[in-house]
Design an enzyme around this catalytic site. Structure first.
Site, short mmCIF file in Angstrom:
data_model
loop_
_atom_site.label_atom_id
_atom_site.label_comp_id
_atom_site.label_asym_id
_atom_site.label_seq_id
_atom_site.Cartn_x
_atom_site.Cartn_y
_atom_site.Cartn_z
N TYR A 170 0.84 -1.19 0.00
CA TYR A 170 0.00 0.00 0.00
C TYR A 170 0.88 1.25 0.00
CZ TYR A 170 0.51 -0.21 5.19
OH TYR A 170 0.99 -0.28 6.48
N CYS A 171 0.33 2.35 -0.50
CA CYS A 171 1.06 3.60 -0.70
C CYS A 171 2.38 3.35 -1.44
CB CYS A 171 1.33 4.29 0.64
SG CYS A 171 1.84 6.03 0.47
N PRO A 172 2.32 2.73 -2.64
CA PRO A 172 3.55 2.37 -3.35
C PRO A 172 4.24 3.60 -3.94
CG PRO A 172 1.65 1.94 -4.73
CD PRO A 172 1.11 2.37 -3.39
N LYS A 206 7.93 -4.46 2.33
CA LYS A 206 7.92 -3.05 2.69
C LYS A 206 7.51 -2.85 4.14
CE LYS A 206 5.58 1.29 1.45
NZ LYS A 206 4.76 1.98 0.44
#
Length: 280
Positions: free
Chosen positions: A154-156, A167
């Site tokens: 998420y939030c790449p 991550k």
């Protein structure tokens, strides 16, 4: 720590003075998740005017869901927001880059706040300051942190920070007229997969099943906390913050009380952020 490494994170020759460590992470914040962002907006203005020196703001927030502006434009974003709020999450849209990020007790938010009097546009260099800071901190657990987009997270972004392909941190920037705020969320303790599940569910609702829309496709196994990566059950947000502050003090930082804004200033700025980026 060698001089070159020190300057790679916080170059005192550029900031012109020692930096402060503003740690409010001992007790996770609750309520409006936009208030810490509003506080940093005020603090950045003060730094830009020379009223405050550079510093590092460390904080946590319990059950906060922070959206990016693109997330807010998804066709069923309102339904997804209502679902989160029904479950007790405070939802807001931040004014820096990035996408949906869930915050809980195990997530430590770290922001480098620096003056930028000459208006320099060194986005990459400023991102790399945070990457180096986290890399040095994680070496205490013999973990090797690397930057690069992680598929399924998420939030790449280009400056995802990961260990062995999983991550644990994302970074965004907020550039003001004479200051730069480099913001990182660090999943220090708890379950990265569980947090990814929150993001996955948000997009499942907000996207309404439309496969052609531009939003992250979450693979929960792509995320992990530092505790999970280090396989250390004793590692949590508190132990991460202690190590982080040891690194910052070694870089010349000094712990200091939080600067206090005028009464009502943070609430007013949070209101303005919501009106501009999350008008409902």
């Amino acid at each position: 720590m060698q001089h070159q490494e020190r300057n790679g994170i916080f170059d005192l020759s550029k900031t012109g003075q020692p930096f402060r460590i503003w740690d409010r992470s001992a007790v996770p914040m609750e309520g409006d998740v936009l208030k810490p962002f509003a506080y940093e907006e005020w603090l950045g203005r003060e730094i830009g005017r020379g009223e405050q020196g550079p510093g590092v703001h460390i904080w946590r927030h319990r059950r906060g869901a922070v959206l990016g502006t693109r997330d807010r434009r998804l066709p069923h974003a309102e339904d997804a927001i209502r679902e989160l709020e029904h479950e007790g999450w405070s939802v807001g849209v931040r004014n820096s880059g990035g996408a949906f990020v869930p915050l809980d007790d195990g997530v430590v938010n770290v922001t480098l706040l620096m003056p930028n009097s000459d208006g320099r546009m060194e986005h990459r260099a400023d991102f790399l300051r945070m990457v180096r800071l986290l890399s040095v901190t994680l070496s205490a657990w013999e973990l090797h942190a690397e930057a690069g987009e992680i598929a399924g997270a998420y939030c790449p972004g280009e400056f995802d920070v990961a260990v062995a392909g999983r991550k644990f941190c994302g970074i965004a920037q907020r550039r003001q007229v004479r200051a730069v705020n480099v913001q990182a969320f660090v999943v220090a303790g708890g379950s990265g997969r569980q947090l990814a599940g929150v993001a996955e569910r948000f997009y499942a609702i907000a996207g309404g099943g439309h496969t052609g829309l531009d939003y992250p496709r979450i693979v929960p196994a792509s995320m992990a906390s530092i505790a999970e990566l280090a396989v250390d059950p004793n590692l949590n947000a508190e132990t991460f913050v202690r190590e982080l502050k040891d690194v910052l003090i070694g870089l010349g930082g000094v712990e200091a009380p939080l600067p206090m804004p005028p009464e009502g200033e943070v609430a007013n700025l949070a209101y303005k952020l919501r009106e501009r980026y999350d008008h409902r």
